[in-house]
Design an enzyme around this catalytic site. Structure first.
Site, PDB file in Angstrom:
ATOM      1  N   ASP A  67       0.818  -1.217   0.000  1.00 38.60           N
ATOM      2  CA  ASP A  67       0.000   0.000   0.000  1.00 38.60           C
ATOM      3  C   ASP A  67       0.849   1.263   0.000  1.00 38.60           C
ATOM      4  O   ASP A  67       2.061   1.211   0.164  1.00 38.60           O
ATOM      5  CB  ASP A  67      -0.958  -0.009   1.217  1.00 38.60           C
ATOM      6  CG  ASP A  67      -0.273  -0.466   2.506  1.00 38.60           C
ATOM      7  OD1 ASP A  67       0.968  -0.375   2.587  1.00 38.60           O
ATOM      8  OD2 ASP A  67      -0.970  -0.918   3.420  1.00 38.60           O
ATOM      9  N   ASP A 136      -7.317  -3.062  13.970  1.00 37.43           N
ATOM     10  CA  ASP A 136      -8.708  -3.344  13.578  1.00 37.43           C
ATOM     11  C   ASP A 136      -8.779  -4.571  12.657  1.00 37.43           C
ATOM     12  O   ASP A 136      -9.838  -4.877  12.112  1.00 37.43           O
ATOM     13  CB  ASP A 136      -9.367  -2.119  12.909  1.00 37.43           C
ATOM     14  CG  ASP A 136      -8.701  -1.743  11.577  1.00 37.43           C
ATOM     15  OD1 ASP A 136      -7.695  -2.380  11.188  1.00 37.43           O
ATOM     16  OD2 ASP A 136      -9.193  -0.804  10.923  1.00 37.43           O
ATOM     17  N   HIS A 138      -6.954  -5.055   9.851  1.00 38.53           N
ATOM     18  CA  HIS A 138      -6.682  -4.877   8.415  1.00 38.53           C
ATOM     19  C   HIS A 138      -5.372  -5.535   8.001  1.00 38.53           C
ATOM     20  O   HIS A 138      -4.438  -5.653   8.786  1.00 38.53           O
ATOM     21  CB  HIS A 138      -6.707  -3.396   8.000  1.00 38.53           C
ATOM     22  CG  HIS A 138      -5.591  -2.546   8.530  1.00 38.53           C
ATOM     23  ND1 HIS A 138      -5.814  -1.295   9.082  1.00 38.53           N
ATOM     24  CD2 HIS A 138      -4.262  -2.724   8.579  1.00 38.53           C
ATOM     25  CE1 HIS A 138      -4.664  -0.762   9.430  1.00 38.53           C
ATOM     26  NE2 HIS A 138      -3.702  -1.613   9.141  1.00 38.53           N
ATOM     27  N   GLU A 143      -9.554  -1.967   5.217  1.00 35.02           N
ATOM     28  CA  GLU A 143     -10.264  -1.618   6.435  1.00 35.02           C
ATOM     29  C   GLU A 143     -11.569  -2.412   6.549  1.00 35.02           C
ATOM     30  O   GLU A 143     -11.988  -3.059   5.580  1.00 35.02           O
ATOM     31  CB  GLU A 143     -10.549  -0.108   6.405  1.00 35.02           C
ATOM     32  CG  GLU A 143      -9.284   0.746   6.377  1.00 35.02           C
ATOM     33  CD  GLU A 143      -8.484   0.705   7.677  1.00 35.02           C
ATOM     34  OE1 GLU A 143      -8.493  -0.333   8.375  1.00 35.02           O
ATOM     35  OE2 GLU A 143      -7.838   1.711   7.992  1.00 35.02           O
TER      36      GLU A 143
HETATM   37  C1  GLP Z   1      -0.057  -0.187   8.476  1.00 31.14           C
HETATM   38  C2  GLP Z   1       0.097  -0.982   7.199  1.00 31.14           C
HETATM   39  C3  GLP Z   1      -0.248  -2.435   7.404  1.00 31.14           C
HETATM   40  C4  GLP Z   1       0.466  -2.972   8.623  1.00 31.14           C
HETATM   41  C5  GLP Z   1       0.090  -2.183   9.841  1.00 31.14           C
HETATM   42  C6  GLP Z   1       0.711  -2.722  11.117  1.00 31.14           C
HETATM   43  O1  GLP Z   1      -1.376   0.079   8.763  1.00 31.14           O
HETATM   44  N1  GLP Z   1      -0.701  -0.471   6.137  1.00 31.14           N
HETATM   45  O2  GLP Z   1       0.124  -3.170   6.248  1.00 31.14           O
HETATM   46  O3  GLP Z   1       0.111  -4.321   8.806  1.00 31.14           O
HETATM   47  O4  GLP Z   1       0.536  -0.868   9.580  1.00 31.14           O
HETATM   48  O5  GLP Z   1       1.518  -1.780  11.739  1.00 31.14           O
HETATM   49  P1  GLP Z   1       2.432  -2.056  12.972  1.00 31.14           P
HETATM   50  O6  GLP Z   1       3.398  -3.112  12.606  1.00 31.14           O
HETATM   51  O7  GLP Z   1       3.104  -0.723  13.185  1.00 31.14           O
HETATM   52  O8  GLP Z   1       1.547  -2.446  14.092  1.00 31.14           O
END
Ligand code: GLP
Length: 265
Positions: A67, A136, A138, A143
């Protein structure tokens, strides 16, 4: 789906890096799907170390980021373009022409999403997709209520995601409100998926993602449909899993994991 609960975050990273290492040595042209987020920083640091000290070769592989935020330039320190270069890609011997990240500044975002899907297909699909998980549920930026068959597209970020990522931007207001993300359907087409989660703040959502019913409210539950998906978590993130002992038994008895078990001791 397989679930591997390891004692520490360090072991989660070590196992994930070992899986990537094995795949790259087997097929130097591996198409790798990359996730962003804090969990992944340690993984990229380990892969960089393996490149520098153990000769792990990325020269022929391709990477596709899951993304990118809309509205941030490639040089913006908060963009995922910057994130991937900073933590990983600029430190290894990847050919920069093989690096694929959605362009969040494309004049026609819909076209950009089609182009991204086309690039993935052109290379024969993603061989190994690395995933994190949002609080959440995702994956990528899919989302709640993302269609389980969705493709790369623009998504509005949920308030929970904005709050989760606000510390990286300084404030909630600074977090972009939309992103381009691979769809759940795009992710499910990867030949193999590995989802990593560490820390107690992920325990509740990991239990739902693995043991709960499949629902578009939690896109990570769609991974239960995938034929080759490994969820690797540390003790803290795995502490709400009801069938933890069963998962451990499988990990200790499946021959596929034998070489990896040795790495972890
Ligand atoms: C962002 C990314 C996700 C990732 C998430 C987890 O939202 N778009 O792909 O899984 O972060 O983040 P963290 O590892 O900081 O908890």
């Amino acid at each position: 789906m397989e679930v591997i609960v390891l004692p520490t975050k360090e072991k989660v990273i070590k196992l994930a890096a070992a899986i990537i290492d094995k795949e790259l040595r087997r097929n130097p042209r591996t198409v790798l799907g990359l996730a962003s987020g804090r969990t992944m920083e340690a993984l990229y640091a380990e892969l960089v170390r393996m490149h520098k000290e153990e000769g792990l070769d990325f020269s022929l592989c391709h990477t596709f980021a899951l993304d990118e935020y809309i509205g941030l330039s490639k040089n913006d320190v908060h963009s995922y373009h910057y994130y991937f270069q900073h933590h990983f890609l600029s430190h290894i011997n990847i050919d920069q022409r093989n690096v694929h990240i959605p362009n969040g500044l494309a004049p026609n975002l819909e076209e950009e999403c089609y182009r991204y899907e086309y690039e993935i297909k052109k290379l024969g699909g993603i061989d190994l997709q690395i995933l994190g998980i949002g609080e959440d549920g995702h994956i990528g930026f899919n989302e709640p209520l993302s269609a389980l068959l969705s493709r790369t597209r623009v998504k509005a970020l949920a308030p929970a995601t904005i709050a989760q990522n606000a510390p990286l931007f300084g404030s909630k207001d600074a977090v972009p409100k939309r992103a381009i993300t691979m769809g759940v359907g795009t992710i499910l087409e990867s030949k193999r998926c590995i989802l990593l989660a560490t820390g107690k703040h992920k325990a509740k959502i990991i239990a739902k993602a693995v043991e709960g019913p499949i629902t578009s409210m939690i896109s990570a539950t769609a991974l239960q449909l995938h034929t080759h998906c490994s969820v690797i978590v540390d003790e803290e993130a795995g502490k709400m899993l009801e069938n933890r002992d069963y998962y451990l038994w499988v990990f200790n008895n499946e021959p596929e994991w034998e070489p990896f078990r040795n790495i972890l001791t």
